[in-house]
Design a protein around this motif. Structure first.
Motif, PDB file in Angstrom:
ATOM      1  N   GLY A  77      43.380  41.975  42.232  1.00  0.00           N
ATOM      2  CA  GLY A  77      42.336  42.814  42.345  1.00  0.00           C
ATOM      3  C   GLY A  77      41.015  41.687  42.481  1.00  0.00           C
ATOM      4  N   TYR A  78      40.088  41.567  42.794  1.00  0.00           N
ATOM      5  CA  TYR A  78      38.104  41.506  42.200  1.00  0.00           C
ATOM      6  C   TYR A  78      37.497  41.323  42.328  1.00  0.00           C
ATOM      7  CZ  TYR A  78      41.083  38.185  45.611  1.00  0.00           C
ATOM      8  OH  TYR A  78      42.155  37.326  46.410  1.00  0.00           O
ATOM      9  N   GLY A  79      37.515  42.573  41.021  1.00  0.00           N
ATOM     10  CA  GLY A  79      36.629  43.023  40.298  1.00  0.00           C
ATOM     11  C   GLY A  79      36.442  44.197  40.691  1.00  0.00           C
TER      12      GLY A  79
ATOM     13  N   ALA B  82      44.539  40.363  33.370  1.00  0.00           N
ATOM     14  CA  ALA B  82      46.401  40.711  33.992  1.00  0.00           C
ATOM     15  C   ALA B  82      46.373  42.180  33.057  1.00  0.00           C
ATOM     16  CB  ALA B  82      47.494  40.000  33.090  1.00  0.00           C
ATOM     17  N   ARG B  83      46.556  42.633  34.025  1.00  0.00           N
ATOM     18  CA  ARG B  83      47.199  44.269  33.921  1.00  0.00           C
ATOM     19  C   ARG B  83      48.598  44.930  33.709  1.00  0.00           C
ATOM     20  NH1 ARG B  83      43.157  48.004  32.322  1.00  0.00           N
ATOM     21  NH2 ARG B  83      45.088  49.256  31.289  1.00  0.00           N
ATOM     22  N   VAL B  84      49.186  45.624  32.917  1.00  0.00           N
ATOM     23  CA  VAL B  84      50.212  45.403  33.772  1.00  0.00           C
ATOM     24  C   VAL B  84      50.699  47.513  33.865  1.00  0.00           C
ATOM     25  CG1 VAL B  84      53.192  45.819  32.745  1.00  0.00           C
ATOM     26  CG2 VAL B  84      51.765  43.483  32.588  1.00  0.00           C
ATOM     27  N   ILE B  85      50.794  47.789  34.771  1.00  0.00           N
ATOM     28  CA  ILE B  85      50.472  49.649  35.039  1.00  0.00           C
ATOM     29  C   ILE B  85      51.700  49.519  35.660  1.00  0.00           C
ATOM     30  CG2 ILE B  85      49.316  51.189  35.743  1.00  0.00           C
ATOM     31  CD1 ILE B  85      46.728  48.652  35.692  1.00  0.00           C
TER      32      ILE B  85
ATOM     33  N   HIS C  64      49.571  43.535  37.983  1.00  0.00           N
ATOM     34  CA  HIS C  64      47.577  43.015  38.753  1.00  0.00           C
ATOM     35  C   HIS C  64      47.647  42.133  38.028  1.00  0.00           C
ATOM     36  CE1 HIS C  64      47.627  46.751  40.238  1.00  0.00           C
ATOM     37  NE2 HIS C  64      49.220  47.407  38.600  1.00  0.00           N
ATOM     38  N   LEU C  65      46.753  41.157  38.851  1.00  0.00           N
ATOM     39  CA  LEU C  65      46.058  39.331  38.793  1.00  0.00           C
ATOM     40  C   LEU C  65      44.632  39.774  39.158  1.00  0.00           C
ATOM     41  CD1 LEU C  65      46.097  36.985  36.980  1.00  0.00           C
ATOM     42  CD2 LEU C  65      46.942  35.605  39.153  1.00  0.00           C
ATOM     43  N   ILE C  66      43.856  40.008  38.229  1.00  0.00           N
ATOM     44  CA  ILE C  66      42.344  40.296  38.126  1.00  0.00           C
ATOM     45  C   ILE C  66      41.511  39.136  38.099  1.00  0.00           C
ATOM     46  CG2 ILE C  66      40.719  42.107  38.561  1.00  0.00           C
ATOM     47  CD1 ILE C  66      43.027  43.466  36.803  1.00  0.00           C
ATOM     48  N   THR C  67      40.254  38.632  39.182  1.00  0.00           N
ATOM     49  CA  THR C  67      39.104  38.221  39.025  1.00  0.00           C
ATOM     50  C   THR C  67      38.002  38.762  39.751  1.00  0.00           C
ATOM     51  OG1 THR C  67      38.864  35.862  39.320  1.00  0.00           O
ATOM     52  CG2 THR C  67      39.261  36.523  40.918  1.00  0.00           C
ATOM     53  N   PRO C  68      36.901  38.116  38.584  1.00  0.00           N
ATOM     54  CA  PRO C  68      35.205  38.920  39.444  1.00  0.00           C
ATOM     55  C   PRO C  68      35.224  38.199  40.103  1.00  0.00           C
ATOM     56  CG  PRO C  68      34.927  37.081  37.270  1.00  0.00           C
ATOM     57  CD  PRO C  68      36.158  36.731  37.821  1.00  0.00           C
ATOM     58  N   GLN C  69      34.576  39.166  41.324  1.00  0.00           N
ATOM     59  CA  GLN C  69      34.093  39.466  42.210  1.00  0.00           C
ATOM     60  C   GLN C  69      33.166  37.560  43.112  1.00  0.00           C
ATOM     61  OE1 GLN C  69      32.253  43.296  42.074  1.00  0.00           O
ATOM     62  NE2 GLN C  69      32.764  43.464  44.483  1.00  0.00           N
ATOM     63  N   LEU C  70      32.931  37.463  43.894  1.00  0.00           N
ATOM     64  CA  LEU C  70      32.346  36.289  43.778  1.00  0.00           C
ATOM     65  C   LEU C  70      30.907  36.799  44.357  1.00  0.00           C
ATOM     66  CD1 LEU C  70      34.415  34.239  46.761  1.00  0.00           C
ATOM     67  CD2 LEU C  70      33.575  34.076  44.513  1.00  0.00           C
ATOM     68  N   GLU C  71      30.268  37.612  45.461  1.00  0.00           N
ATOM     69  CA  GLU C  71      29.461  38.678  45.052  1.00  0.00           C
ATOM     70  C   GLU C  71      28.035  38.619  44.380  1.00  0.00           C
ATOM     71  OE1 GLU C  71      32.795  39.721  48.783  1.00  0.00           O
ATOM     72  OE2 GLU C  71      32.475  39.632  46.220  1.00  0.00           O
TER      73      GLU C  71
END
Length: 289
Positions: free
Chosen positions: A236-238, A197-200, A205-212
Motif C-alpha cells: 500500500g502507498y498511503g 505493517a498491518r496484519v488484517i 500489508h506493508l504500507i509506505t507514504p505516497q510519493l505525491e
C-alpha cells in the motif's frame, strides 16, 4: 580508511585522490550553496547493492537541478576502482557526489565535479530500536506538485534542515525523526523512508507514504516492496497520518546503509513492535542485491 575517486574524462576508470588532502575549490557552489546531488549505497563483499536504482535516482536528481553529470557507465567504472582500492570484503558505504562548479562557470553548462567516496559503515548504526519524534516539515503535502523548484523529490546536498531535525531529536532524548506535512500527512525521515505493517485477517500489508505527498523515492523501500510482494505481502502507498502509525502492527525506518530499523516509540508513546515481522522484513531486505 576513506577512498576517493574523481570521475575524470582523461582517466576512464577514475582518478584516485588522497582523501586526507584538499580536493575542491572554496568557490565551488557545491560548497558555498549546497548546489549538488548525492547518492549513498551499501557495498557487500565488494559489490554495491541496488546500483542501478541508485544511478537512476542520481540521474533524476541531476535532471531536476539541470546538472550535467557523467553517464552511468562512468560512475560504474569509478565505483569499481574505488572498491578495488578499498580492498575490503566487509560492508562499505559508497557515496556518489556531483556538484555544479565554481562561481564563474555555473552558467556555462560545464560538467559537474563528480566523485565516489568509499568508507566503512559507522559503528553502532544498526540494530537499535528507535525513539522517534514527529516533526512538522513546514509545508503541506501538495507543495511538491505546486512548486517543483523546491526540489522535494531530488536528493540534493542541501541537508541542513534534515541535520538540524536530527540534532533537535537528540537534544530531546530521541534517536530519529519522522517528518509530517502541515496538513497532517506522514512524510519520511531525514535520511530514511517510513514503513508500517498491518496484519488484517491473517494477510500481511506493508504500507509506505505516497510519493505525491512530497518525499524522496526510496530505493531500499522499492526493493523491499518487490521482495515482499513475491513473499505474499499486500502493498500500500498511503496516504498516512500519525494515527496510522499508532494503529499499525509495526513501524520501521529503512535506508540503504542502516537497512531496516524498528521504531519503538513516537513522541515518547510506545508503538506496537513485532519481532516476527521485523525478522521477516529484515531477511527480505538482506535478500535484495
Amino acid at each position: 580508511m576513506t577512498v576517493l575517486v574523481f570521475l575524470d574524462p582523461a582517466m576512464p576508470d577514475g582518478r584516485i585522490a588522497d582523501a586526507s588532502q584538499p580536493q575542491l575549490k572554496v568557490t565551488d557552489t557545491g560548497i558555498t550553496r549546497g548546489d549538488g546531488i548525492f547518492e549513498t549505497m551499501l557495498a557487500v563483499n565488494g559489490a554495491p547493492r541496488k546500483l542501478q536504482a541508485h544511478l537512476a535516482r542520481l540521474a533524476s536528481s541531476a535532471e531536476a537541478l539541470a546538472l550535467n553529470v557523467p553517464a552511468s557507465d562512468a560512475w560504474e567504472r569509478a565505483i569499481g576502482t574505488a572498491l578495488q582500492e578499498a580492498d575490503d570484503d566487509g560492508d562499505l558505504v559508497v557515496k556518489l557526489v556531483a556538484i555544479r562548479g565554481v562561481e564563474e562557470s555555473v552558467e556555462g553548462g560545464t560538467e559537474a565535479t563528480a566523485w565516489v567516496q568509499v568508507s566503512p559503515v559507522p559503528k553502532g548504526l544498526r540494530g537499535k530500536r528507535l525513539a522517534v519524534l514527529l516533526l512538522d516539515r513546514g509545508y503541506d503535502s501538495t507543495a511538491a506538485q505546486r512548486a517543483p523548484w523546491l526540489l522535494i523529490g531530488a536528493k540534493t546536498l542541501s541537508y541542513a534542515v534534515n541535520m538540524a531535525a536530527l540534532r533537535y531529536a537528540k537534544s530531546q532524548g530521541a534517536d530519529d525523526v519522522i517528518f509530517t506535512s502541515s496538513d497532517g500527512k506522514v512524510l519520511e525521515g531525514p535520511t530514511s523512508t517510513v514503513l508500517i505493517a498491518r496484519v488484517i485477517d491473517g494477510v500481511k500489508h506493508l504500507i509506505t507514504p505516497q510519493l505525491e505527498s512530497g518525499i524522496l523515492a526510496g530505493t531500499s523501500q522499492s526493493a523491499l516492496f518487490a521482495a515482499a510482494r513475491d513473499a505474499g505481502w499486500e502493498l500500500g502507498y498511503g496516504p498516512l497520518i500519525p494515527a496510522d502509525l499508532f494503529a499499525s502492527d509495526g513501524v520501521w525506518l529503512i535506508s540503504s546503509v542502516r537497512l531496516l530499523a524498528e521504531v519503538a516509540s513516537l513522541d515518547g508513546k510506545p508503538v506496537t513492535m513485532s519481532p516476527d515481522l521485523t525478522a521477516e522484513l529484515s531477511a527480505l531486505v538482506e535478500s535484495v542485491s
